[in-house]
Write a protein that holds these residues in place. Structure first.
Motif, short mmCIF file in Angstrom:
data_model
loop_
_atom_site.label_atom_id
_atom_site.label_comp_id
_atom_site.label_asym_id
_atom_site.label_seq_id
_atom_site.Cartn_x
_atom_site.Cartn_y
_atom_site.Cartn_z
N GLY A 302 69.42 -14.44 -25.64
CA GLY A 302 68.94 -15.09 -26.86
C GLY A 302 68.25 -16.38 -26.49
O GLY A 302 68.40 -16.87 -25.36
N THR A 303 67.48 -16.94 -27.40
CA THR A 303 66.72 -18.15 -27.11
C THR A 303 66.97 -19.21 -28.17
O THR A 303 66.87 -18.93 -29.38
N LEU A 304 67.31 -20.41 -27.75
CA LEU A 304 67.45 -21.54 -28.65
C LEU A 304 66.05 -22.06 -28.97
O LEU A 304 65.27 -22.35 -28.07
N ARG A 305 65.74 -22.18 -30.25
CA ARG A 305 64.37 -22.50 -30.67
C ARG A 305 64.29 -23.89 -31.29
O ARG A 305 65.19 -24.34 -31.98
N GLY A 306 63.14 -24.53 -31.04
CA GLY A 306 62.93 -25.89 -31.52
C GLY A 306 63.05 -26.03 -33.02
O GLY A 306 63.61 -27.00 -33.52
#
Length: 420
Positions: A302-306
């Motif tokens: 998963g990716t932590l997004r701004g």
């Protein structure tokens, strides 16, 4: 290959804040844990690059809220026992809430927290290879002055700062942002002999640096830096000497550090000449290593997004919190900030700590899976304590159960007094 071999349940590579938290978290979950660090002490950027501030333990709101507990709080308690920490400091110019550090106290406090957990620290050791079978790491190859040796384990955490283990194991990574650009690096200066009455306001430094440039000084980059007085001494911490550097490449690092040291001496001469109270100042230390903010980022499950962090997102699979504003550094320019909604905090999901494609590998610290905006917040030391603690517990859960169920990870983190 040497016949020397070690075997553990969990192995953590990198002994900075993220690695310390991961190792302690795994050990406190009952796992035989090894913490590998190439330097002769723990602490990473805080001690090896003299970034003598813990950023990210507290929100920037007024009043502030502590959002990192668990292993990070254990380190703060050790610093309290050493009379080197009482309460955080709010920078009157930026409003940022930080913990000011003493380098030697920080090294010792980290030692004590790791040893108390039962984790085994192994300093002066480099990880140089990984043995991968059926999509999982079976062992890592290490090197010290006796030669090469193997360390086997059931689960691993990459807290190296450069995603070294992830790359060695075949994980996918990204260098810098989408265009391959990285944030500027800074060589921190520790200046001694500064008079107690010296005015450390930023504007005064900016004016004298600009004047020095007009007078022909060519070795200065940043005009608006940070100057803070350190606890327990008359020393100050100064952050001015910026460089763009590829933190993976020895040639680039060599050039940048030599250039930054030249800057440091130039800044010192300017401060001695123009800033009242700096007449007898001296350069106590630089670095030792330049403070590299960014190299590789892991591609995770998963990716932590701004956009999520700026909106203070909450998520059901959260295992850590971040509360530092987005902070972007370009060479020679003051930091650019973007604040989290209400100057509060956001939550970090477990999936952003799981290295994609490798069943038993997690990541922590500045290399977690995130986009460039999210990285500019999540990279700081306080948040690294939180992501490291979560990664270590997740690795421990995998050893015990063959999976890392997020609710089980959350339950164990809460038992270990993490704030989630």
């Amino acid at each position: 290959m040497s016949e020397r071999k070690m075997k553990f349940d969990v192995v953590v590579t990198g002994g900075g804040s993220a690695g310390v938290a991961a190792a302690v978290g795994a050990a406190n979950a009952g796992m035989r844990t090894l913490l590998i660090e190439k330097n002769p002490y723990l602490g990473g950027a805080a001690t090896h690059s003299s970034v003598l501030t813990f950023c990210g333990f507290f929100t920037q709101s007024d009043p502030y809220e502590q959002i990192v507990g668990g292993v990070g709080e254990k380190v703060l308690e050790e610093l309290r026992q050493l009379h080197m920490y009482r309460e955080p400091y709010r920078n009157p110019r930026s409003g940022n809430v930080i913990v000011l550090l003493d380098a030697e106290a920080t090294k010792y406090a980290l030692d004590q927290v790791v040893l108390a957990s039962g984790a085994k620290p192994l300093l002066h050791c480099q990880v140089i290879g990984a043995v991968v079978e059926d999509g999982a790491i079976r062992a890592i190859e290490c090197y010290d002055h006796t030669g090469r040796f193997l360390v086997e384990a059931s689960a691993f955490v990459d807290a190296s700062g450069e995603a070294d283990l992830s790359v060695l194991a075949g994980g996918q990574v990204r260098f810098g942002d989408e265009e391959g650009q990285v944030q500027a690096s800074t060589l921190v200066m520790r200046i001694g002999g500064v008079a107690p009455h010296a005015d450390l306001a930023r504007n005064g430094f900016t004016e004298v640096i600009q004047q020095a440039k007009l007078n022909g000084e060519t070795s200065l980059t940043k005009e608006k830096g940070m100057v803070l007085r350190l606890p327990g001494s008359q020393d100050v911490l100064a952050m001015f000497a910026d460089e763009y550097v590829n933190g993976l490449d020895s040639s680039s690092l060599t050039e940048a550090e030599m250039s930054a040291r030249r800057q440091a001496w130039s800044y010192l001469r300017v401060f001695q000449r123009y800033i009242p109270g700096f007449e007898n100042a001296y350069l106590g230390q630089t670095g030792p290593a330049i403070g590299v903010r960014e190299t590789r980022h892991v591609v995770g499950e998963g990716t932590l997004r701004g956009e999520d962090i700026l909106n203070g997102v909450r998520c059901p699979d959260a295992v850590a919190r971040g509360g530092w504003p987005v902070e972007i550094h370009e060479k020679g320019a003051p930091a650019v900030y973007r604040h989290i909604r209400d100057k509060s905090f956001y939550e970090i999901p477990l999936q952003s700590l799981k290295v994609a494609g490798i069943r038993n590998l997690w990541c922590a610290g500045r290399i977690i899976s995130c986009d460039p905006v999210a990285f500019a917040s999540a990279r700081v030391i306080g948040t690294s304590f939180a992501t490291g603690h979560a990664a270590g517990v997740a690795a421990a859960q995998f050893v015990g159960n063959g999976v890392s169920d997020v609710q089980a990870v959350r339950k164990e983190l809460i038992r270990q007094e993490a704030l989630i």
